[in-house]
Design a protein around this motif. Structure first.
Motif, short mmCIF file in Angstrom:
data_model
loop_
_atom_site.label_atom_id
_atom_site.label_comp_id
_atom_site.label_asym_id
_atom_site.label_seq_id
_atom_site.Cartn_x
_atom_site.Cartn_y
_atom_site.Cartn_z
N GLN A 216 -53.80 32.23 -11.51
CA GLN A 216 -53.83 31.52 -10.87
C GLN A 216 -52.66 30.10 -11.38
OE1 GLN A 216 -55.73 31.73 -7.88
NE2 GLN A 216 -55.78 33.64 -8.04
N ASP A 217 -53.04 29.80 -12.49
CA ASP A 217 -52.57 28.15 -12.86
C ASP A 217 -51.00 29.34 -12.90
OD1 ASP A 217 -54.16 27.07 -14.11
OD2 ASP A 217 -54.73 28.12 -15.71
N ALA A 218 -50.37 29.75 -12.73
CA ALA A 218 -48.68 30.10 -12.13
C ALA A 218 -48.37 30.23 -10.64
CB ALA A 218 -48.21 31.40 -13.16
N ILE A 219 -49.56 30.57 -10.05
CA ILE A 219 -49.01 30.28 -8.60
C ILE A 219 -49.63 28.53 -8.64
CG2 ILE A 219 -50.50 30.65 -5.77
CD1 ILE A 219 -51.19 33.20 -8.10
N GLY A 220 -50.41 27.89 -8.85
CA GLY A 220 -50.35 26.54 -9.19
C GLY A 220 -49.49 25.42 -9.31
N LEU A 221 -48.66 25.91 -10.53
CA LEU A 221 -47.31 25.66 -10.74
C LEU A 221 -46.39 25.67 -10.03
CD1 LEU A 221 -46.37 23.57 -12.89
CD2 LEU A 221 -45.71 25.73 -14.49
N LEU A 222 -45.96 26.74 -9.53
CA LEU A 222 -44.94 27.19 -7.91
C LEU A 222 -45.54 25.89 -6.80
CD1 LEU A 222 -44.98 30.81 -8.17
CD2 LEU A 222 -42.69 29.26 -9.68
N HIS A 224 -47.21 23.47 -6.92
CA HIS A 224 -46.89 22.42 -7.71
C HIS A 224 -45.31 22.05 -7.37
CE1 HIS A 224 -47.78 18.22 -9.15
NE2 HIS A 224 -46.94 18.15 -10.24
N LEU A 225 -44.78 22.25 -7.74
CA LEU A 225 -42.67 22.17 -8.59
C LEU A 225 -42.55 22.48 -7.12
CD1 LEU A 225 -42.13 24.18 -11.74
CD2 LEU A 225 -42.50 22.25 -11.34
N ALA A 226 -42.69 22.96 -6.05
CA ALA A 226 -41.93 22.86 -4.72
C ALA A 226 -42.38 22.51 -3.78
CB ALA A 226 -42.82 24.72 -3.93
N LEU A 227 -43.93 20.98 -4.37
CA LEU A 227 -43.57 20.49 -3.16
C LEU A 227 -44.21 18.77 -4.10
CD1 LEU A 227 -47.52 21.18 -1.95
CD2 LEU A 227 -44.86 21.67 -1.01
N GLY A 228 -43.51 18.47 -4.84
CA GLY A 228 -43.36 17.30 -5.97
C GLY A 228 -41.60 17.57 -5.98
N SER A 229 -41.44 17.21 -6.80
CA SER A 229 -40.06 15.69 -7.54
C SER A 229 -39.89 16.06 -8.50
CB SER A 229 -40.00 14.91 -7.33
OG SER A 229 -41.32 13.63 -8.23
N PHE A 230 -40.00 17.12 -9.55
CA PHE A 230 -39.84 16.94 -11.16
C PHE A 230 -38.21 18.50 -11.08
CE2 PHE A 230 -39.52 20.32 -14.52
CZ PHE A 230 -39.37 19.40 -15.70
N ALA A 231 -37.90 17.74 -11.68
CA ALA A 231 -36.54 18.81 -11.35
C ALA A 231 -36.40 18.65 -13.44
CB ALA A 231 -34.99 17.75 -10.95
N PHE A 303 -49.54 17.79 -14.27
CA PHE A 303 -49.88 19.76 -14.33
C PHE A 303 -50.41 20.32 -15.23
CE2 PHE A 303 -50.63 24.50 -13.71
CZ PHE A 303 -51.21 24.47 -12.68
N ILE A 304 -52.12 20.01 -15.65
CA ILE A 304 -52.82 20.55 -16.31
C ILE A 304 -52.91 21.61 -16.18
CG2 ILE A 304 -54.76 20.11 -17.77
CD1 ILE A 304 -54.50 16.99 -17.22
N PRO A 305 -53.04 22.79 -16.40
CA PRO A 305 -53.42 24.13 -16.38
C PRO A 305 -55.04 24.47 -16.06
CG PRO A 305 -52.01 25.03 -17.84
CD PRO A 305 -52.14 22.80 -17.53
N THR A 306 -55.58 25.03 -15.19
CA THR A 306 -57.46 25.10 -15.55
C THR A 306 -57.48 26.04 -16.60
OG1 THR A 306 -56.81 25.66 -13.04
CG2 THR A 306 -59.53 25.92 -14.03
N PHE A 307 -56.54 27.38 -17.51
CA PHE A 307 -57.15 27.71 -18.30
C PHE A 307 -56.80 27.49 -19.28
CE2 PHE A 307 -57.70 29.88 -13.90
CZ PHE A 307 -59.53 31.08 -14.17
N THR A 308 -57.10 27.94 -20.62
CA THR A 308 -56.33 28.36 -21.51
C THR A 308 -55.99 29.56 -21.97
OG1 THR A 308 -58.73 28.84 -23.11
CG2 THR A 308 -57.97 25.69 -22.78
N THR A 309 -55.72 29.87 -23.56
CA THR A 309 -55.12 30.91 -23.05
C THR A 309 -56.40 31.65 -23.49
OG1 THR A 309 -52.90 29.67 -24.45
CG2 THR A 309 -53.69 32.17 -25.34
#
Length: 402
Positions: A216-222, A224-231, A303-309
């Motif tokens: 879920q964190d992997a999906i959330g990051l993708l 976040h990057l698609a809608l954000g401005s980070f390069a 972006f802060i992951p919801t789950f720790t390792t």
């Protein structure tokens, strides 16, 4: 202002289909087109939600026509796969990973509408070697360059992406390097490795640190990057680390230390007996370990992951049937303590369980480090901790053997 038109690859898998569904439900997105070489199963189609689907092999130039006809301005390449078990499947995966990415980048280069490109990568680009630094940052490179597998594919893919960036400097490019992705629905060679039963092989004398990221964190990051401005490039992993032996124990399995030279014969025997299989190369990579720095993920990407390792792995392990249950471990502890003539530690209460009030000084001492020195004037400030959980400070009290 018009919303984004997003193309997502690999929607027959969990990551791609969930990402397409979440983007389609976002108010800032007008349309999402999911593409893959095969038709999605009903479960994947349900996860896609309102996203459209086009059956297109990204190795085929037809993907350029889809991008041009739909006016796609954001491309999320999420179809990079892990190493399959068989050599034939590995050849197909390499074609999809490398050749498919080359064709997709060529289509994006010819399109005037594409303005954002997000390419999923992996921390395997850093390799796995005993000479590696303790923590990898995004600016470091592999000490031992992978010669095959997803690491080699990812290195080639990132090289093609950098070349695309030089030819199209007007396109924002983001490359997340994910740690091993785990979760209740993701099936990878790594999850199959930890699913071996009753014992999981590991290299004798090695117990490396590992990092995981929840699906879920992997999906959330993708998203976040698609809608954000980070390069740029960013490492993606959950907080903290876990050792290989700890992970095997938390999966309810028994670690089986094997000399490195014995991994190949053991793997062949297990496949012959149809009791599961594993890749000796993967075991050696896990034994080397890899830890990535995620400062950029939090400070620059935001972006802060919801789950720790640990939490990510536990969520995956919750779906496994343990070979060694906590009750069995408790019975062994009690039996060993009785044999040695010492009193066993009390059971650790489950989170949220009610704790009965202590009836005696002994009960208070066994309750943990919350008791202050003022509550026991006879002992003063002497530590009275019993059963340290690994996070408390102090020296445990010695027990007398009867």
């Amino acid at each position: 202002m018009a919303g984004l038109i997003v193309l997502v690859t690999g929607v027959t898998r969990v990551i791609g289909s969930c990402l397409a569904g979440r983007l389609a439900a976002h108010p800032g997105v007008d349309r999402v087109i999911g593409v893959d070489a095969a038709l999605p199963e009903p479960a994947a189609r349900a996860r896609m939600g309102a996203a459209d689907f086009a059956r297109v092999d990204i190795r085929n130039p037809l993907v350029a026509r889809v991008i041009e006809a739909a006016g796609v301005d954001t491309v999320v390449h999420a179809s990079a796969s892990s190493t399959p078990a068989s050599s034939a499947a590995r050849t197909m995966a390499k074609e999809m990973n490398v050749l498919g990415t080359m064709q997709l980048l060529a289509a994006c280069q010819r399109s005037e509408s594409v303005r954002n490109l997000i390419v999923r990568s992996t921390g395997a680009v850093y390799g796995a070697s005993s000479r590696d630094p303790a923590i990898f940052t995004e600016d470091m490179s592999a000490r031992s360059v992978p010669s095959s597998g997803p690491g080699r594919d990812a290195i080639d893919i990132e090289a093609y992406v950098r070349g695309f960036g030089r030819r199209r400097p007007d396109v924002r490019i983001a490359v997340p390097r994910f740690a091993e992705i785990v979760g209740p629905t993701v099936v990878t060679p790594l999850t199959r490795y930890f699913s071996l039963s009753p014992a999981v092989p590991m290299v004798l004398g090695r117990d490396a640190r590992l990092q995981f990221v929840h699906e879920q964190d992997a999906i959330g990051l993708l998203e976040h990057l698609a809608l954000g401005s980070f390069a740029g490039t960013v490492n993606a992993a959950g907080d903290g680390t876990i050792t290989l032996a700890q992970a095997i124990h938390r999966a309810g399995r028994i670690p089986l230390p094997v000399p490195s030279i014995g991994l190949d014969p053991l793997s062949r025997v297990m496949r012959t007996l149809h009791v599961g299989g594993f890749s000796p190369g993967q075991v050696k990579v896990l034994s080397a370990g890899r830890v990535m720095d995620t400062t950029r993920l939090r400070e620059r990407v935001g972006f802060i992951p919801t789950f720790t390792t640990m939490q990510a792995f536990d969520d995956f392990a919750a779906g496994l049937r343990p070979v060694v249950t906590p009750e069995a471990v408790r019975r062994v502890e009690v039996r060993v303590a009785s044999t040695l003539g010492v009193q066993p530690l009390p059971d650790t209460p489950m989170p949220g369980a009610a704790v009965e009030p202590a009836d005696s000084v002994t009960d208070v001492l066994l309750a943990g480090p919350d008791r202050s020195a003022a509550d026991d004037p006879a002992d003063g400030a002497r530590p009275r901790l019993v059963g340290i959980d690994g996070h408390a400070a102090g020296t445990p009290r010695r027990r007398r053997i009867r």
